[in-house]
Design a protein around this motif. Structure first.
Motif, PDB file in Angstrom:
ATOM      1  N   VAL A 196     -40.399   1.819  15.913  1.00 18.13           N
ATOM      2  CA  VAL A 196     -39.752   2.213  17.118  1.00 18.13           C
ATOM      3  C   VAL A 196     -38.582   1.302  17.305  1.00 18.13           C
ATOM      4  CG1 VAL A 196     -40.018   3.028  19.386  1.00 18.13           C
ATOM      5  CG2 VAL A 196     -42.121   3.287  18.020  1.00 18.13           C
ATOM      6  N   PRO A 197     -37.378   1.796  17.438  1.00 16.86           N
ATOM      7  CA  PRO A 197     -36.266   1.086  17.550  1.00 16.86           C
ATOM      8  C   PRO A 197     -36.073   1.047  18.966  1.00 16.86           C
ATOM      9  CG  PRO A 197     -35.431   3.337  16.827  1.00 16.86           C
ATOM     10  CD  PRO A 197     -37.017   3.315  16.840  1.00 16.86           C
ATOM     11  N   PRO A 198     -35.255  -0.115  19.582  1.00 16.79           N
ATOM     12  CA  PRO A 198     -34.943   0.093  21.210  1.00 16.79           C
ATOM     13  C   PRO A 198     -33.917   1.176  21.251  1.00 16.79           C
ATOM     14  CG  PRO A 198     -33.957  -1.751  19.917  1.00 16.79           C
ATOM     15  CD  PRO A 198     -35.048  -1.255  18.777  1.00 16.79           C
ATOM     16  N   SER A 199     -33.863   1.455  22.563  1.00 11.96           N
ATOM     17  CA  SER A 199     -32.904   2.607  23.062  1.00 11.96           C
ATOM     18  C   SER A 199     -31.573   2.056  22.569  1.00 11.96           C
ATOM     19  CB  SER A 199     -33.066   2.883  24.302  1.00 11.96           C
ATOM     20  OG  SER A 199     -32.301   3.686  24.733  1.00 11.96           O
ATOM     21  N   VAL A 200     -30.708   2.966  22.208  1.00 10.59           N
ATOM     22  CA  VAL A 200     -29.440   2.701  21.691  1.00 10.59           C
ATOM     23  C   VAL A 200     -28.410   2.927  22.651  1.00 10.59           C
ATOM     24  CG1 VAL A 200     -27.806   3.097  19.845  1.00 10.59           C
ATOM     25  CG2 VAL A 200     -30.028   3.097  19.132  1.00 10.59           C
ATOM     26  N   THR A 201     -27.678   1.720  22.983  1.00 11.88           N
ATOM     27  CA  THR A 201     -26.446   2.185  24.079  1.00 11.88           C
ATOM     28  C   THR A 201     -25.114   2.334  23.353  1.00 11.88           C
ATOM     29  OG1 THR A 201     -25.903  -0.079  24.172  1.00 11.88           O
ATOM     30  CG2 THR A 201     -27.741   0.403  25.545  1.00 11.88           C
ATOM     31  N   ARG A 202     -24.287   2.638  24.079  1.00 13.00           N
ATOM     32  CA  ARG A 202     -22.886   3.040  23.564  1.00 13.00           C
ATOM     33  C   ARG A 202     -22.387   1.705  22.978  1.00 13.00           C
ATOM     34  NH1 ARG A 202     -19.651   7.152  27.756  1.00 13.00           N
ATOM     35  NH2 ARG A 202     -21.128   8.746  27.525  1.00 13.00           N
ATOM     36  N   ARG A 203     -22.537   0.586  23.617  1.00 14.01           N
ATOM     37  CA  ARG A 203     -22.046  -0.512  22.869  1.00 14.01           C
ATOM     38  C   ARG A 203     -22.873  -0.993  21.662  1.00 14.01           C
ATOM     39  NH1 ARG A 203     -22.085  -5.790  26.775  1.00 14.01           N
ATOM     40  NH2 ARG A 203     -20.347  -4.513  27.607  1.00 14.01           N
ATOM     41  N   ASP A 204     -24.023  -0.640  21.518  1.00  9.50           N
ATOM     42  CA  ASP A 204     -24.670  -0.913  20.447  1.00  9.50           C
ATOM     43  C   ASP A 204     -24.046   0.155  19.050  1.00  9.50           C
ATOM     44  OD1 ASP A 204     -26.570  -2.435  21.237  1.00  9.50           O
ATOM     45  OD2 ASP A 204     -27.980  -0.936  21.662  1.00  9.50           O
ATOM     46  N   ARG A 205     -23.633   1.292  19.517  1.00  6.33           N
ATOM     47  CA  ARG A 205     -23.047   2.031  18.294  1.00  6.33           C
ATOM     48  C   ARG A 205     -21.731   1.702  18.007  1.00  6.33           C
ATOM     49  NH1 ARG A 205     -26.173   6.261  17.400  1.00  6.33           N
ATOM     50  NH2 ARG A 205     -27.250   7.626  18.881  1.00  6.33           N
ATOM     51  N   CYS A 206     -21.017   1.109  18.961  1.00  8.25           N
ATOM     52  CA  CYS A 206     -19.733   0.516  18.844  1.00  8.25           C
ATOM     53  C   CYS A 206     -19.823  -0.640  17.950  1.00  8.25           C
ATOM     54  CB  CYS A 206     -18.870   0.280  20.025  1.00  8.25           C
ATOM     55  SG  CYS A 206     -18.504   1.656  21.018  1.00  8.25           S
ATOM     56  N   ARG A 207     -20.514  -1.454  17.962  1.00 12.41           N
ATOM     57  CA  ARG A 207     -20.930  -2.725  17.306  1.00 12.41           C
ATOM     58  C   ARG A 207     -21.312  -2.350  15.888  1.00 12.41           C
ATOM     59  NH1 ARG A 207     -24.420  -6.337  21.544  1.00 12.41           N
ATOM     60  NH2 ARG A 207     -22.759  -7.061  22.893  1.00 12.41           N
ATOM     61  N   ALA A 208     -22.096  -1.496  15.854  1.00 17.33           N
ATOM     62  CA  ALA A 208     -22.525  -0.734  14.448  1.00 17.33           C
ATOM     63  C   ALA A 208     -21.474  -0.196  13.648  1.00 17.33           C
ATOM     64  CB  ALA A 208     -23.706   0.264  14.311  1.00 17.33           C
ATOM     65  N   MET A 361     -23.361  17.412  24.982  1.00 13.18           N
ATOM     66  CA  MET A 361     -24.647  18.075  24.027  1.00 13.18           C
ATOM     67  C   MET A 361     -25.251  17.095  23.153  1.00 13.18           C
ATOM     68  SD  MET A 361     -24.382  21.135  21.390  1.00 13.18           S
ATOM     69  CE  MET A 361     -23.717  22.152  22.355  1.00 13.18           C
ATOM     70  N   ARG A 362     -24.209  16.047  22.347  1.00  9.71           N
ATOM     71  CA  ARG A 362     -24.930  15.263  21.403  1.00  9.71           C
ATOM     72  C   ARG A 362     -25.852  14.250  22.290  1.00  9.71           C
ATOM     73  NH1 ARG A 362     -19.587  14.547  19.539  1.00  9.71           N
ATOM     74  NH2 ARG A 362     -19.570  12.646  20.430  1.00  9.71           N
ATOM     75  N   GLU A 363     -25.507  13.800  23.238  1.00 12.16           N
ATOM     76  CA  GLU A 363     -26.589  12.616  23.917  1.00 12.16           C
ATOM     77  C   GLU A 363     -27.585  13.393  24.757  1.00 12.16           C
ATOM     78  OE1 GLU A 363     -24.401  10.303  27.262  1.00 12.16           O
ATOM     79  OE2 GLU A 363     -22.665   9.887  25.988  1.00 12.16           O
ATOM     80  N   ARG A 364     -27.770  14.316  25.038  1.00 13.41           N
ATOM     81  CA  ARG A 364     -28.859  15.367  25.731  1.00 13.41           C
ATOM     82  C   ARG A 364     -29.619  15.579  24.707  1.00 13.41           C
ATOM     83  NH1 ARG A 364     -26.268  19.651  27.286  1.00 13.41           N
ATOM     84  NH2 ARG A 364     -27.040  21.143  25.588  1.00 13.41           N
ATOM     85  N   MET A 365     -29.122  16.105  23.404  1.00 13.11           N
ATOM     86  CA  MET A 365     -30.234  16.635  22.248  1.00 13.11           C
ATOM     87  C   MET A 365     -30.750  15.043  21.598  1.00 13.11           C
ATOM     88  SD  MET A 365     -28.334  19.375  20.038  1.00 13.11           S
ATOM     89  CE  MET A 365     -28.562  21.100  20.626  1.00 13.11           C
ATOM     90  N   GLY A 366     -29.952  14.134  21.505  1.00 11.24           N
ATOM     91  CA  GLY A 366     -30.547  12.982  21.003  1.00 11.24           C
ATOM     92  C   GLY A 366     -31.474  12.113  22.018  1.00 11.24           C
ATOM     93  N   GLN A 367     -31.403  12.196  23.454  1.00  5.13           N
ATOM     94  CA  GLN A 367     -32.393  11.686  24.239  1.00  5.13           C
ATOM     95  C   GLN A 367     -33.688  12.528  24.190  1.00  5.13           C
ATOM     96  OE1 GLN A 367     -32.094   8.635  25.826  1.00  5.13           O
ATOM     97  NE2 GLN A 367     -34.595   9.121  26.270  1.00  5.13           N
ATOM     98  N   ALA A 368     -33.417  13.952  24.146  1.00  9.74           N
ATOM     99  CA  ALA A 368     -34.492  14.842  24.018  1.00  9.74           C
ATOM    100  C   ALA A 368     -35.353  14.489  22.594  1.00  9.74           C
ATOM    101  CB  ALA A 368     -34.238  16.330  23.946  1.00  9.74           C
ATOM    102  N   ALA A 369     -34.670  14.321  21.581  1.00 10.06           N
ATOM    103  CA  ALA A 369     -35.237  14.002  20.238  1.00 10.06           C
ATOM    104  C   ALA A 369     -36.084  12.670  20.216  1.00 10.06           C
ATOM    105  CB  ALA A 369     -34.344  14.046  19.085  1.00 10.06           C
ATOM    106  N   ARG A 370     -35.374  11.759  20.844  1.00  8.68           N
ATOM    107  CA  ARG A 370     -36.181  10.332  20.902  1.00  8.68           C
ATOM    108  C   ARG A 370     -37.396  10.687  21.931  1.00  8.68           C
ATOM    109  NH1 ARG A 370     -35.672   4.807  20.435  1.00  8.68           N
ATOM    110  NH2 ARG A 370     -36.421   3.728  22.347  1.00  8.68           N
ATOM    111  N   ASP A 371     -37.418  11.240  23.004  1.00  7.77           N
ATOM    112  CA  ASP A 371     -38.423  11.399  23.813  1.00  7.77           C
ATOM    113  C   ASP A 371     -39.754  12.176  23.099  1.00  7.77           C
ATOM    114  OD1 ASP A 371     -36.949   9.974  26.088  1.00  7.77           O
ATOM    115  OD2 ASP A 371     -36.600  11.994  26.829  1.00  7.77           O
ATOM    116  N   ARG A 372     -39.170  13.158  22.478  1.00  9.69           N
ATOM    117  CA  ARG A 372     -40.436  13.780  21.935  1.00  9.69           C
ATOM    118  C   ARG A 372     -41.097  13.026  20.598  1.00  9.69           C
ATOM    119  NH1 ARG A 372     -40.154  19.320  17.794  1.00  9.69           N
ATOM    120  NH2 ARG A 372     -42.394  19.877  18.299  1.00  9.69           N
ATOM    121  N   VAL A 373     -40.081  12.403  19.946  1.00 10.11           N
ATOM    122  CA  VAL A 373     -40.777  11.445  18.814  1.00 10.11           C
ATOM    123  C   VAL A 373     -41.775  10.420  19.640  1.00 10.11           C
ATOM    124  CG1 VAL A 373     -40.401   9.654  17.107  1.00 10.11           C
ATOM    125  CG2 VAL A 373     -39.112  11.844  17.083  1.00 10.11           C
ATOM    126  N   LEU A 374     -41.530   9.752  20.326  1.00 13.22           N
ATOM    127  CA  LEU A 374     -41.943   8.894  20.883  1.00 13.22           C
ATOM    128  C   LEU A 374     -43.208   9.113  21.659  1.00 13.22           C
ATOM    129  CD1 LEU A 374     -39.344   6.399  22.770  1.00 13.22           C
ATOM    130  CD2 LEU A 374     -40.489   6.486  20.590  1.00 13.22           C
TER     131      LEU A 374
END
Length: 404
Positions: A196-208, A361-374
């Motif tokens: 289970v990875p930690p929640s990804v922030t916009r800053r995390d995405r930019c760094r990656a 839409m990307r953020e909403r779907m991504g958060q819903a996907a993470r919530d469901r998996v967890l």
């Protein structure tokens, strides 16, 4: 609940990193040691042998025959002709050491299942594969394999409703004499999210993205898998070519396999402006790519489960997946991503464009996907469900013997 410790033998076809192997790894780490006295036999050496040994669980190497996914080599045939000796050896071990249960973690090997039948020990068969000609090149006819799985197990566990549906629908095509009578219990237990990875922030995405050399303005599409026909990487390239996305975009494909040469040729002829494709090879560590991506796409023509979809959801990524079996159990269409018909590159292209133009839409779907998996695909839930099946199987076996 069962009284005292029960001896259980786990059989695995490989100790190399993979979906079925990771599931066994999670099960061994979470199993209740006050109930189970476990031992594992692996068909070959590999890094995952270290897990049971580090836990104080005995682990041995016993070469076993693959009756699916065979290679016409000298090694394969030499290994195959020795199966009667291995079955007899395993059966003696089960009797002498008084095992109460055998658990085969794949449909690829059969010796442990047959040895359990010979020794009169209840057996659970966990099928992590889609039993179809496209999925497996099989020396033994698939209807024979399906019949053996049904007859040599007290319980069969599938990793998705799609895998179970294919097993039953294909099997029903054969006459009753060939199918035989199935007396086992059937269960569906979805695979768990391994880490289970930690929640990804916009800053995390930019760094990656910076670490991968990708600019913040590019829409990043990620594809992960083997370059083989069943994974259908050519469909990904076709859909990307047809997609109408504003601005710049990039497709990164992680993997390797026999189709690599063809894909390299197609990429060289990919001359669309504002689009680029990178074939970045096989990676053992994909977390940085998942952290940097905007969407993950799965294009398989058949997929028993789709573990990469769980991993993407853990990083709050929306997904586009073909409705090819297992993905239907993972993707909530329209909420956590999109399901499309296999081979439908236009539908993939359309959904790519929709996600590229709608960040909300990307953020909403991504958060819903993470919530469901967890909530629904945790390791704790997986271990609890498998242990309950093991207990039920042993209890049912004892009830049958008491009636005799």
């Amino acid at each position: 609940m069962i009284s005292g410790q029960a001896r259980v033998l786990f059989a695995a076809h490989s100790a190399q990193p993979g979906g079925a192997e990771y599931c066994l790894d999670i099960l061994l780490k979470g199993i209740d040691r006050s109930i189970w006295d476990a031992e594992v036999v692996f068909a070959c050496e590999g890094p995952l042998v270290d897990t049971p040994r580090s836990l104080g669980i005995q682990a041995n190497i016993l070469p076993m025959s693959w009756w699916m996914g065979y290679e016409p080599s000298f090694w394969y045939w030499r290994n195959l002709v020795r199966w009667p000796w291995r079955v007899a050896r395993l059966a003696r071990k089960l009797r002498k050491q008084k095992f109460d249960l055998v658990y085969t973690n794949t449909a690829v090997i059969f010796e442990a299942a047959l040895a359990a039948r010979v020794a009169g020990v209840p057996h659970i068969w966990h099928v992590h594969e889609m039993l179809t000609p496209i999925y497996w090149r099989s020396l033994v006819p698939l209807y024979v394999i399906r019949r053996c799985i049904s007859r040599w197990a007290r319980a069969i566990v599938f990793e998705s409703q799609g895998a179970l549906r294919v097993f039953e629908e294909d099997f029903e095509q054969y006459p009753a004499k060939i199918r035989g009578k199935r007396t086992c219990e059937v269960y569906v237990v979805p695979n768990p999210l391994r880490i289970v990875p930690p929640s990804v922030t916009r800053r995390d995405r930019c760094r990656a993205r910076e670490a991968l050399g990708i600019s913040g303005g590019e829409f990043l599409i990620l594809w992960i898998g083997q370059f083989i026909p069943r994974k259908n990487p050519k469909l990904m390239l076709s859909a990307y070519r047809k997609s109408q996305m504003p601005g710049r975009s990039i497709l990164i494909m992680l993997g390797d396999g026999p189709l690599r040469t063809e894909l390299i040729h197609e990429v060289k002829t990919f001359d669309q402006k504002n689009k680029r494709v990178i074939l970045d090879g096989f990676k053992t560590n994909i977390e940085q790519y998942l952290q940097a991506a905007d969407v993950l796409v799965l294009t398989s023509s058949e997929e028993s489960f789709g573990l990469v979809l769980l991993e993407a959801a853990g990083f709050s990524l929306p997904v586009i997946a073909t409705d090819s079996g297992g993905p239907r159990d993972i993707v909530d269409h329209g909420k956590t991503g999109f399901l499309v018909e296999p081979e439908d590159d236009f539908a993939i292209a359309h959904n790519l464009a929709a996600l590229a133009t709608n960040g909300e839409m990307r953020e909403r779907m991504g958060q819903a996907a993470r919530d469901r998996v967890l909530n629904e695909f945790t390791a704790q839930r997986y271990v609890a469900e498998i242990q309950e099946i093991m207990i039920r199987t042993m209890r049912r076996e004892r009830q049958c013997r008491n009636r005799l």
